[in-house]
Design a protein around this motif. Structure first.
Motif, PDB file in Angstrom:
ATOM      1  N   LEU A 153       0.829  -1.208   0.000  1.00 57.06           N
ATOM      2  CA  LEU A 153       0.000   0.000   0.000  1.00 57.06           C
ATOM      3  C   LEU A 153       0.864   1.258   0.000  1.00 57.06           C
ATOM      4  N   LEU A 154       1.933   1.242   0.788  1.00 53.83           N
ATOM      5  CA  LEU A 154       2.826   2.399   0.816  1.00 53.83           C
ATOM      6  C   LEU A 154       3.463   2.640  -0.543  1.00 53.83           C
ATOM      7  N   ARG A 155       3.815   1.572  -1.240  1.00 57.52           N
ATOM      8  CA  ARG A 155       4.399   1.737  -2.577  1.00 57.52           C
ATOM      9  C   ARG A 155       3.418   2.389  -3.543  1.00 57.52           C
ATOM     10  N   LEU A 156       2.134   2.177  -3.308  1.00 57.20           N
ATOM     11  CA  LEU A 156       1.120   2.806  -4.150  1.00 57.20           C
ATOM     12  C   LEU A 156       0.901   4.271  -3.775  1.00 57.20           C
ATOM     13  N   ILE A 157       0.969   4.556  -2.494  1.00 54.10           N
ATOM     14  CA  ILE A 157       0.623   5.886  -1.989  1.00 54.10           C
ATOM     15  C   ILE A 157       1.801   6.846  -1.993  1.00 54.10           C
ATOM     16  N   LEU A 158       2.981   6.386  -1.624  1.00 53.99           N
ATOM     17  CA  LEU A 158       4.126   7.290  -1.451  1.00 53.99           C
ATOM     18  C   LEU A 158       4.483   8.090  -2.693  1.00 53.99           C
ATOM     19  N   PRO A 159       4.502   7.507  -3.894  1.00 58.06           N
ATOM     20  CA  PRO A 159       4.852   8.346  -5.043  1.00 58.06           C
ATOM     21  C   PRO A 159       3.899   9.526  -5.218  1.00 58.06           C
ATOM     22  N   LYS A 160       2.623   9.294  -5.000  1.00 58.14           N
ATOM     23  CA  LYS A 160       1.638  10.368  -5.130  1.00 58.14           C
ATOM     24  C   LYS A 160       1.821  11.395  -4.018  1.00 58.14           C
ATOM     25  N   ALA A 161       2.039  10.925  -2.802  1.00 58.08           N
ATOM     26  CA  ALA A 161       2.197  11.834  -1.666  1.00 58.08           C
ATOM     27  C   ALA A 161       3.469  12.665  -1.774  1.00 58.08           C
ATOM     28  N   ALA A 162       4.487  12.120  -2.412  1.00 58.22           N
ATOM     29  CA  ALA A 162       5.762  12.830  -2.529  1.00 58.22           C
ATOM     30  C   ALA A 162       5.714  13.957  -3.554  1.00 58.22           C
ATOM     31  N   VAL A 163       4.807  13.883  -4.510  1.00 62.97           N
ATOM     32  CA  VAL A 163       4.779  14.900  -5.563  1.00 62.97           C
ATOM     33  C   VAL A 163       3.537  15.794  -5.523  1.00 62.97           C
ATOM     34  N   MET A 164       2.577  15.522  -4.671  1.00 63.62           N
ATOM     35  CA  MET A 164       1.371  16.340  -4.624  1.00 63.62           C
ATOM     36  C   MET A 164       1.584  17.605  -3.799  1.00 63.62           C
ATOM     37  N   ASP A 165       0.809  18.644  -4.087  1.00 68.18           N
ATOM     38  CA  ASP A 165       0.867  19.874  -3.302  1.00 68.18           C
ATOM     39  C   ASP A 165       0.547  19.566  -1.853  1.00 68.18           C
ATOM     40  N   LYS A 166       1.333  20.128  -0.961  1.00 65.37           N
ATOM     41  CA  LYS A 166       1.181  19.919   0.484  1.00 65.37           C
ATOM     42  C   LYS A 166       1.258  18.443   0.852  1.00 65.37           C
ATOM     43  N   GLY A 167       2.005  17.677   0.066  1.00 60.35           N
ATOM     44  CA  GLY A 167       2.209  16.256   0.349  1.00 60.35           C
ATOM     45  C   GLY A 167       3.367  16.081   1.319  1.00 60.35           C
TER      46      GLY A 167
END
Length: 94
Positions: free
Chosen positions: A53-67
């Motif tokens: 789950l972290l592998r799915l979420i972390l890329p998005k969280a690392a590049v999103m605004d206020k991530g």
């Protein structure tokens, strides 16, 4: 004492074609770390767990605004994190 004497003979599992949301719900509701992935013949294919789950979420969280502001704990590249082959590794049982 053996593993068989303390194991769960009917564990919760997911099938290879189950949606990620099904696996995530089992993990979150039951506080599991991992779920076995079992095919229609009852064969063990691998594990889906919190790290998947972290592998799915972390890329998005690392590049999103206020991530995520700090990602130094991630050792994989974004390409590695996006690689679906890393989600459910296949391991053979003895």
């Amino acid at each position: 004492m053996t593993a068989a004497s303390v194991m769960d003979p009917k564990p919760t599992y997911v099938k290879p074609d189950d949606l990620i949301g099904v696996a995530a719900r089992h993990i979150m509701e039951n506080r599991y770390r991992n779920l076995p992935v079992i095919d229609e013949d009852g064969r063990y294919l691998g594990v889906f767990g919190v790290n998947c789950l972290l592998r799915l979420i972390l890329p998005k969280a690392a590049v999103m605004d206020k991530g995520l502001e700090e990602v130094s704990f991630i050792h994989e590249t974004l390409a590695d994190l996006h690689d679906p082959r890393q989600l459910v590794p296949h391991r053979s049982l003895p």
